[in-house]
Design a protein around this motif. Structure first.
Motif, short mmCIF file in Angstrom:
data_model
loop_
_atom_site.label_atom_id
_atom_site.label_comp_id
_atom_site.label_asym_id
_atom_site.label_seq_id
_atom_site.Cartn_x
_atom_site.Cartn_y
_atom_site.Cartn_z
N ILE A 266 0.85 -1.18 0.00
CA ILE A 266 0.00 0.00 0.00
C ILE A 266 0.89 1.24 0.00
O ILE A 266 1.83 1.35 0.80
CB ILE A 266 -0.95 -0.01 1.21
CG1 ILE A 266 -1.89 -1.22 1.11
CG2 ILE A 266 -1.75 1.28 1.30
CD1 ILE A 266 -2.84 -1.36 2.26
N VAL A 267 0.58 2.16 -0.91
CA VAL A 267 1.44 3.31 -1.18
C VAL A 267 0.62 4.59 -1.06
O VAL A 267 -0.56 4.62 -1.44
CB VAL A 267 2.04 3.19 -2.60
CG1 VAL A 267 2.90 4.39 -2.94
CG2 VAL A 267 2.84 1.92 -2.74
N ASN A 268 1.23 5.67 -0.52
CA ASN A 268 0.53 6.94 -0.45
C ASN A 268 0.74 7.74 -1.73
O ASN A 268 1.39 7.29 -2.68
CB ASN A 268 0.97 7.74 0.79
CG ASN A 268 2.45 8.12 0.75
OD1 ASN A 268 3.10 8.04 -0.29
ND2 ASN A 268 2.98 8.52 1.89
N ARG A 269 0.18 8.95 -1.75
CA ARG A 269 0.20 9.77 -2.96
C ARG A 269 1.63 10.11 -3.39
O ARG A 269 1.90 10.31 -4.58
CB ARG A 269 -0.60 11.05 -2.73
CG ARG A 269 -0.84 11.87 -3.98
CD ARG A 269 -1.70 13.07 -3.67
NE ARG A 269 -3.06 12.69 -3.38
CZ ARG A 269 -4.02 12.56 -4.30
NH1 ARG A 269 -3.73 12.78 -5.58
NH2 ARG A 269 -5.24 12.23 -3.96
N GLU A 270 2.54 10.19 -2.42
CA GLU A 270 3.94 10.50 -2.75
C GLU A 270 4.72 9.27 -3.20
O GLU A 270 5.92 9.37 -3.50
CB GLU A 270 4.64 11.12 -1.52
CG GLU A 270 4.17 12.53 -1.17
CD GLU A 270 2.78 12.51 -0.56
OE1 GLU A 270 2.50 11.58 0.25
OE2 GLU A 270 1.97 13.40 -0.88
N GLY A 271 4.06 8.14 -3.25
CA GLY A 271 4.76 6.93 -3.69
C GLY A 271 5.54 6.25 -2.59
O GLY A 271 6.37 5.39 -2.88
N ARG A 272 5.26 6.60 -1.33
CA ARG A 272 5.94 5.98 -0.20
C ARG A 272 5.15 4.77 0.29
O ARG A 272 3.93 4.80 0.38
CB ARG A 272 6.10 6.98 0.95
CG ARG A 272 6.97 8.18 0.60
CD ARG A 272 8.42 7.80 0.52
NE ARG A 272 9.28 8.87 0.03
CZ ARG A 272 10.56 8.75 -0.20
NH1 ARG A 272 11.16 7.59 0.05
NH2 ARG A 272 11.27 9.76 -0.66
N ILE A 273 5.87 3.70 0.62
CA ILE A 273 5.23 2.48 1.10
C ILE A 273 4.79 2.69 2.55
O ILE A 273 5.60 3.05 3.40
CB ILE A 273 6.19 1.29 1.01
CG1 ILE A 273 6.60 1.05 -0.46
CG2 ILE A 273 5.56 0.02 1.59
CD1 ILE A 273 7.72 0.04 -0.62
N VAL A 274 3.49 2.48 2.82
CA VAL A 274 2.98 2.68 4.18
C VAL A 274 2.57 1.36 4.84
O VAL A 274 2.45 1.29 6.06
CB VAL A 274 1.78 3.66 4.18
CG1 VAL A 274 2.21 5.02 3.70
CG2 VAL A 274 0.62 3.13 3.32
N LEU A 275 2.37 0.32 4.04
CA LEU A 275 1.96 -0.96 4.61
C LEU A 275 2.31 -2.08 3.64
O LEU A 275 2.14 -1.93 2.43
CB LEU A 275 0.44 -0.95 4.90
CG LEU A 275 -0.11 -2.02 5.85
CD1 LEU A 275 0.48 -1.84 7.24
CD2 LEU A 275 -1.63 -1.92 5.94
N VAL A 276 2.81 -3.19 4.18
CA VAL A 276 3.08 -4.38 3.37
C VAL A 276 2.66 -5.61 4.19
O VAL A 276 2.60 -5.56 5.41
CB VAL A 276 4.58 -4.51 2.99
CG1 VAL A 276 5.02 -3.37 2.11
CG2 VAL A 276 5.45 -4.60 4.25
N ASN A 277 2.37 -6.69 3.50
CA ASN A 277 2.08 -7.93 4.21
C ASN A 277 3.29 -8.86 4.15
O ASN A 277 4.29 -8.58 3.48
CB ASN A 277 0.81 -8.60 3.67
CG ASN A 277 0.96 -9.08 2.24
OD1 ASN A 277 1.98 -8.85 1.59
ND2 ASN A 277 -0.05 -9.75 1.72
#
Length: 613
Positions: A266-277
């Motif tokens: 899951i990525v935010n608008r800036e392209g930063r990863i905020v969540l992974v499984n």
């Protein structure tokens, strides 16, 4: 009682903190009340600067000003805030007097500090209730109002409900009573920092915060802080929201994310990863901590990095669930630098923190391997089919040439052109002729099936009146029906029935359908009905034969398939007639279907598109 006794009692029993300070502000004496109010023992403070001991940093100028005023007028009175040993604050009324010697020089300062914290709380509470009480009650969040010393001066009913306290139980308490023990010491510093630079903001941004109920239970909270300027000084309004349900929903979401079979990023608008499984961790080889906060380009081969931000921005401008890079081959990049083919599905994810994009990433390495193997196998099959077609074409030619000779010479003998035949010879020759014709028909069917399977069948499409074709086929096959004692009827419309089709293929389909009906019908009759309507021409071939068992119907049109019923088992046939008929009909844009029930006969229906006018 002696005056010295009174002096001692006054010093020892006075409820206010009494301090004796040097002209420079060092502590010379410190009564028991000062110990109780500020938490320092006399031994700890003697000789220390009073400013360093109990004056908050933002009030350091006050002590020097009060001593200067006491020097000018003899006594200075002031209300202010002082700091306890544990860092907590108290409101005090300060009275300072300069004590001089006979020569007029200052010997020391006598300072009295009265703890008025509760009185200040009562004043603040009265002010807030009068001015903001109704407004605070109308807010949906728990509201806790705190003054500069960190004392609770007012709460609304939502706060009572959330924390389990009555309003009177909280008023005057340090706000830390609503925090778990592990947060309290740090909170004193945070509180001081807020009053030093008051502004509206979230508390503990990026951290998990918890509140403490009266019964000792903890619950997750979200807190917004706002400064409130009043004539009694700056206060802070804390809006506290119980986010237990949200946390529970977040946990369910995380559990669902972990249960997903694909790698989820899951990525935010800036392209930063905020969540992974965990599947993403396993697939890409990075730890969860290494991935969080990184740009998504970390997982993309370098050759895609230049274009990827534009694609991401385009998705956020038109968010919708879709496949990523449809029609292209996509690759992921592992920590060790290796690449692997992926399939990616993108979904927009609306949250209170804004729009995110959820990427479901699937490693398709194995699928690609299987697809490659299948392509190779299909190529082998195509080559094998080509060899088969060549073989059939060659063999059919090689077989038909001698068969035609056999049929021709047999016909010549039967016409008795070389000479007369006896009855037995004529009988034997007719058996040879029948077998040869059957074998030639089978070879022709095999060749037609091979051509249709390879899409090499050629058709001569022309406009024709299909009544003539139906009548010609019926005339050819009617003698066989009569020979078996069957009723044979043909029904055609009075006017022309136009179609655009291949005459030979149309005729071959009808011969197969009508011939089968006659072959498998032992009594009753066969009807051939031509009709048109709804943009199509239909030929229905009805018989009163044994019907087709339900278990045999699904494979009726398969090549070399024959119905294994007792009535049909003794009839000759290759099992190609119906298969070839359906294939020819489909090649002409039509279809062959049937209706049948065991013991009730069958109806086969040939449908072709009607010719445009």
């Amino acid at each position: 009682m002696e005056s010295d006794d009174y002096s001692t009692a006054y010093w020892e029993q006075n409820p206010d903190a009494l301090l004796v300070l040097s002209p420079e502000g060092a502590v010379l004496n410190w009564n028991p009340a000062a110990e109780a109010i500020f938490g320092f023992t006399a031994a700890e403070v003697l000789g220390a600067s009073v400013v360093d001991l109990i004056v908050p940093q933002d009030h350091t100028h006050e002590e020097a000003q009060m001593r200067a005023e006491a020097l000018r007028s003899g006594t200075a009175v002031h209300e202010s805030v002082r700091r306890r040993k544990d860092g907590s604050l108290v409101h005090v009324n300060v009275s300072t007097r300069a004590v001089r010697g006979a020569d007029g020089q200052v010997l020391y300062f006598l300072s009295s500090k009265k703890d008025v914290t509760q009185l200040k709380v009562q004043r603040d509470a009265k002010l807030l209730r009068a001015r903001f009480g109704d407004l605070l009650e109308s807010t949906p969040d728990a509201i806790v109002m705190v003054n500069a010393t960190g004392r609770i001066v007012h709460v609304n009913s939502q706060a009572e409900r959330v924390f389990g306290y009555l309003r009177d139980e909280l008023q005057g308490q340090a706000v830390e009573v609503l925090l778990p023990e592990r947060y309290r010491r740090a909170h004193l510093g945070h509180r001081g920092g807020f009053f030093a630079e008051p502004r509206t903001r979230s508390m503990g941004a990026g951290l998990e915060l918890y509140g403490l109920r009266k019964n000792g239970s903890e619950f997750p909270v979200e807190i917004s802080l706002s400064p409130l300027d009043t004539e009694e000084g700056t206060m802070v309004m804390s809006a506290i929201r119980d986010i237990t349900d949200r946390k529970r929903a977040d946990q369910k979401f995380k559990d669902l994310l972990e249960a997903a079979p694909d790698a989820m990023v899951i990525v935010n608008r800036e392209g930063r990863i905020v969540l992974v499984n965990s599947q993403a961790v396993r697939l890409f080889g990075w730890s969860r901590d290494e991935l969080l906060g990184q740009g998504i380009e970390l997982l993309v081969p370098a050759r895609y990095n230049a274009r990827h931000p534009d694609h991401r921005n385009h998705f956020f401008s038109e968010p919708r669930t879709r496949s990523m890079g449809a029609g292209f081959e996509l690759f992921g990049l592992r920590k060790d630098g290796s690449e692997f083919p992926v399939e990616i599905s993108l979904s927009p994810l609306e949250t209170e923190e804004g729009l995110f994009v959820s990427s479901a990433i699937r490693d398709v390495t194995e699928r690609k391997r299987i697809e490659s193997a299948l392509r190779d196998k299909n190529l082998e099959l195509e080559n094998a089919a080509l060899v088969k077609d060549r073989f059939l074409a060659s063999m059919s030619h090689e077989l038909r040439t001698p068969l035609n000779a056999i049929i021709g010479f047999t016909g010549t003998l039967l016409m008795q052109l070389p000479g007369p035949l006896n009855a037995e010879q004529e009988k034997q020759l007719r058996i040879v002729q029948t077998g040869a014709r059957h074998l030639l028909s089978l070879i022709n069917d095999l060749l037609d099936v091979a051509k249709l399977g390879a899409n090499k069948a050629s058709f001569h499409i022309e406009a024709l009146d299909c009544r003539g074709v139906v009548e010609d086929v019926a005339a050819t096959l009617e003698p066989e029906a009569r020979r078996k004692g069957l009723a044979f009827a043909v029904q055609v419309p009075p006017g022309a029935v136009a179609v655009r089709t291949d005459r030979r293929a149309f005729s071959q389909i009808l011969i197969n359908l009508v011939g089968n009906a006659i072959k498998f019908t032992q009594q009753g009759g066969v009807d051939v009905v031509l009709e048109q309507g709804e943009g199509a021409v239909r030929v229905r071939v009805r018989d009163t034969g044994p019907g087709i068992p339900a278990r045999e119907q699904p494979r009726l049109f398969e090549a070399f398939s024959r119905v294994e019923s007792a009535e049909r088992r003794h009839h000759e046939g290759s099992g190609l007639g119906l298969h070839l008929s359906r294939k020819l009909a489909e090649a002409l844009g039509g279809s062959v279907v049937f209706e049948s029930a065991e013991g009730q006969g069958s109806t086969f229906i040939l449908e072709l598109p009607e010719a445009p006018e």
